[in-house]
Design a protein around this motif. Structure first.
Motif, PDB file in Angstrom:
ATOM      1  N   LEU A  33      56.237  38.235  39.788  1.00 13.74           N
ATOM      2  CA  LEU A  33      55.165  39.197  39.513  1.00 13.74           C
ATOM      3  C   LEU A  33      54.988  39.398  38.014  1.00 13.74           C
ATOM      4  CD1 LEU A  33      53.146  41.071  40.955  1.00 13.74           C
ATOM      5  CD2 LEU A  33      54.859  42.887  40.827  1.00 13.74           C
TER       6      LEU A  33
ATOM      7  N   TRP B 213      53.042  36.473  36.746  1.00 16.65           N
ATOM      8  CA  TRP B 213      51.632  36.657  37.109  1.00 16.65           C
ATOM      9  C   TRP B 213      50.950  37.674  36.194  1.00 16.65           C
ATOM     10  CZ3 TRP B 213      49.428  41.188  39.239  1.00 16.65           C
ATOM     11  CH2 TRP B 213      48.116  41.048  39.732  1.00 16.65           C
TER      12      TRP B 213
ATOM     13  N   LYS C  79      47.722  37.211  33.705  1.00 15.06           N
ATOM     14  CA  LYS C  79      46.558  38.083  33.761  1.00 15.06           C
ATOM     15  C   LYS C  79      46.245  38.673  32.394  1.00 15.06           C
ATOM     16  CE  LYS C  79      45.056  38.160  37.996  1.00 15.06           C
ATOM     17  NZ  LYS C  79      43.654  37.813  38.301  1.00 15.06           N
TER      18      LYS C  79
ATOM     19  N   GLU D 217      49.195  44.780  45.798  1.00 16.79           N
ATOM     20  CA  GLU D 217      48.727  43.757  46.738  1.00 16.79           C
ATOM     21  C   GLU D 217      49.355  42.399  46.428  1.00 16.79           C
ATOM     22  OE1 GLU D 217      44.522  41.687  48.190  1.00 16.79           O
ATOM     23  OE2 GLU D 217      44.510  43.367  46.782  1.00 16.79           O
ATOM     24  N   LYS D 218      49.416  42.054  45.136  1.00 18.28           N
ATOM     25  CA  LYS D 218      50.014  40.780  44.747  1.00 18.28           C
ATOM     26  C   LYS D 218      51.516  40.785  45.030  1.00 18.28           C
ATOM     27  CE  LYS D 218      49.807  36.654  43.030  1.00 18.28           C
ATOM     28  NZ  LYS D 218      49.053  35.588  43.723  1.00 18.28           N
TER      29      LYS D 218
ATOM     30  N   GLU E 133      43.512  33.077  42.367  1.00 25.90           N
ATOM     31  CA  GLU E 133      44.845  33.591  42.072  1.00 25.90           C
ATOM     32  C   GLU E 133      45.878  32.476  42.165  1.00 25.90           C
ATOM     33  OE1 GLU E 133      45.986  36.339  41.038  1.00 25.90           O
ATOM     34  OE2 GLU E 133      44.205  37.583  41.122  1.00 25.90           O
TER      35      GLU E 133
ATOM     36  N   THR F 253      52.274  31.571  45.103  1.00 24.45           N
ATOM     37  CA  THR F 253      53.700  31.794  44.822  1.00 24.45           C
ATOM     38  C   THR F 253      54.349  30.522  44.301  1.00 24.45           C
ATOM     39  OG1 THR F 253      53.788  33.477  46.560  1.00 24.45           O
ATOM     40  CG2 THR F 253      55.884  32.553  45.826  1.00 24.45           C
TER      41      THR F 253
END
Length: 568
Positions: free
Chosen positions: A88, A91, A95, A109-110, A460, A463
């Motif tokens: 995360l 990620w 972003k 949510e992610k 997106e 994983t």
């Protein structure tokens, strides 16, 4: 003698005495070195049974690698939680680099999606009990996660959602006032934005051909690049794009004798294929400034220009200070964070560009396989490389029409949009041509397949892709540690100090102030920024503290924090 009575308070304190993971690892390490259980119990003020329990779990304790900030590992916090938080963070950094808006709801949510994906791929975890105890990404978890990784600045979720349209209306008035005050015409107003391109991504239905195993099944992270596209509101001036790749000198460049200065893009490279402030400033001074100045002079327009940017990390507020003296006629304004998705003109242009890129890619693939003996596999492996991609990018950018470039300003500057000729090939017609080419190659595709392919460039990261990116970043970190032996931090500081003294001496002694000022600024931008970047990377913390500065004294970090797009 009766045993000493323990008060309720003392009993409660004893129950709360949990041992952190570092302490447990320390006990295991000392025991491996020969320290007896009884001595460990005395040293750490624990019972012998507690020490024995820890030692029975020593293999598990040694294997645990907790996420940042985690000190206590409980039964509720498994290894999957640790892996999920690490991915995360990867990620979130992506972003941040992309300048995307991320709310707390999106983070949760992610997190749930990553956790579910890891759970499915972990042997023996898909039990009824595990499914019943699915990770919920609660408010308590989110608060702890933000604290551990250093995200301390948030905006209320409701505030962001409710203020978007109202803020957009307010900014339209502000923008109109700027245009009127300076007397800008559409030819003098430019917009620039970055987009990521997975240039080797092809439709999933390529696998439906006879060569089922030949085509890639996922978007390969090593085949990504970032493009910065820029044009004016009148649509008659397209600026040479900035392209950031993973490799400074790809193998295809050497085999094709490529000269970078002659490419249709300004070529730059870094380990993430993202536009940095250094690259953007170089593009401003070496491409945008000269191109715009030449365009304005050739069209007998006043030497003034306005560049509209979003709030990506590369677009720091002090960019005008980095523009060379001869290009100071360029003014830069920024779209507010919460109106960028509504008013950004280049969003529509980029969508059209990616559609055209896909069309030219299909054309090239069809021609290479139709008129030669190449199979799809041979084409993909041996006859489609970054050099071919650059030609396709150039063709797609040149094919973006004046009508597309002009109509994109309808939301931000409707007065600049006038009726244009109808020769423009509409997106629907382009997609029909792509479908026709696909059917000629034996692909059973429809409109949704093409739209899915075009939109996948901004999808997106999965994983698995986050895991791959995490491994790349780890390898880059190890490589960076090795690089410190090549040039030390003290050497960089000494060199920059000498440069400052030299510039000061030249400015005082040389009679041609303007010429020497231009030359030293250009050398500083092209050569020394590289070393300043190395110095900054070595001192930068590994956490996400860059989302919010620890000290407001650091102007650059403060500016970035003010425009960071993470909100509740």
């Amino acid at each position: 003698m009766r045993p000493k009575k323990v008060s309720a308070k003392e009993s409660s304190e004893r129950k709360k005495r949990m041992m952190c993971l570092e302490l447990k690892k320390e006990i295991v390490e000392k025991h491996d070195q020969g320290v007896r259980v009884v001595d460990l119990a005395r040293e750490y003020e624990r019972s012998s049974s507690t020490i024995c329990t820890i030692l029975k779990q020593k293999e598990l304790i040694k294997a645990i690698s907790p996420a940042k900030g985690i000190k206590i590992i409980s039964k509720q916090r498994t290894a999957i939680h640790e892996d999920m938080e690490r991915l995360l963070v990867v990620w979130l950094k992506e972003k941040q680099l992309a300048g995307d808006t991320v709310t707390e709801a999106i983070i949760c949510e992610k997190a749930r999606a990553i956790y579910a994906s890891l759970l499915q791929k972990t042997p023996g975890t898909l039990t009824d009990e595990a499914l019943a105890e699915q990770f919920k990404a609660s408010r308590g978890w989110l608060d702890g996660f933000k604290k551990r990784i250093g995200i301390r600045f948030v905006v209320r979720n409701g505030e962001v959602a409710s203020s978007d349209m109202e803020a957009a209306d307010d900014y339209l008035k502000t923008f109109a006032e700027i245009i009127a005050a300076e007397g800008y015409v559409p030819q003098q107003v430019f917009n620039c934005d970055e987009t990521r391109l997975f240039w080797k991504k092809m439709p999933k239905k390529f696998c439906a051909t006879a060569e089922e195993q030949a085509m890639p099944g996922k978007k390969p992270l090593q085949d990504r690049l970032t493009l910065a596209l820029c044009a004016n509101a009148s649509g008659d001036c397209k600026v040479k794009p900035l392209l950031v790749h993973l490799s400074e000198n790809p193998r295809a460049f050497k085999s094709n004798n490529i000269v970078k200065d002659k490419l249709p893009v300004m070529w730059r490279a870094n380990q993430r294929a993202w536009v940095t402030k250094q690259f953007f400033v170089e593009w401003l001074n070496l491409v945008f400034g000269p191109d715009v100045k030449k365009y304005l002079q050739e069209n007998n327009l006043a030497l003034q220009a306005l560049l509209v940017l979003d709030n990506a990390p590369a677009h720091l507020p002090n960019l005008e200070d980095d523009i060379l003296e001869e290009f100071k006629f360029i003014k830069i304004i920024y779209l507010p964070v919460n109106v960028t998705p509504i008013l950004q003109p280049m969003d529509e242009v980029i969508s059209g560009f990616k559609t055209l890129f896909t069309r030219h890619l299909f054309r090239h693939c069809f021609e290479m396989t139709e008129y030669t003996d190449f199979t799809y596999r041979e084409f993909w492996k041996d006859h489609y490389n970054i050099v071919i991609c650059l030609r396709i990018i150039d063709m797609a950018w040149q094919a973006v029409t004046t009508r597309t470039l002009t109509s994109a300003w309808e939301r931000l500057w409707p007065e600049a949009v006038s009726e244009t000729d109808s020769e423009t090939l509409e997106p629907g017609a382009v997609i029909k041509e792509i479908l026709s080419l696909g059917k000629s190659m034996g692909l059973d595709m429809n409109d949704s397949d093409i739209n899915e392919l075009i939109n996948e460039h901004s999808e997106e990261l999965t994983t698995e892709e986050l895991k791959e990116l995490q491994m790349q970043q780890h390898a880059n970190l190890l490589q960076g540690i090795g690089d410190t032996e090549v040039i030390s931090t003290s050497e960089i500081k000494e060199m920059l100090g000498i440069w400052e003294k030299l510039v000061d001496f030249i400015q005082k002694k040389h009679p041609e102030k303007a010429a020497t000022g231009h030359a030293t600024a250009l050398f500083d931008s092209l050569c020394l920024t590289h070393f300043r970047h190395i110095l900054k990377e070595r001192t930068k913390q590994t956490s996400l503290d860059c989302f919010v500065p620890d000290s407001p004294a650091d102007e650059g970090e403060e500016s970035l924090a003010k425009r960071t797009k993470i909100s509740e």
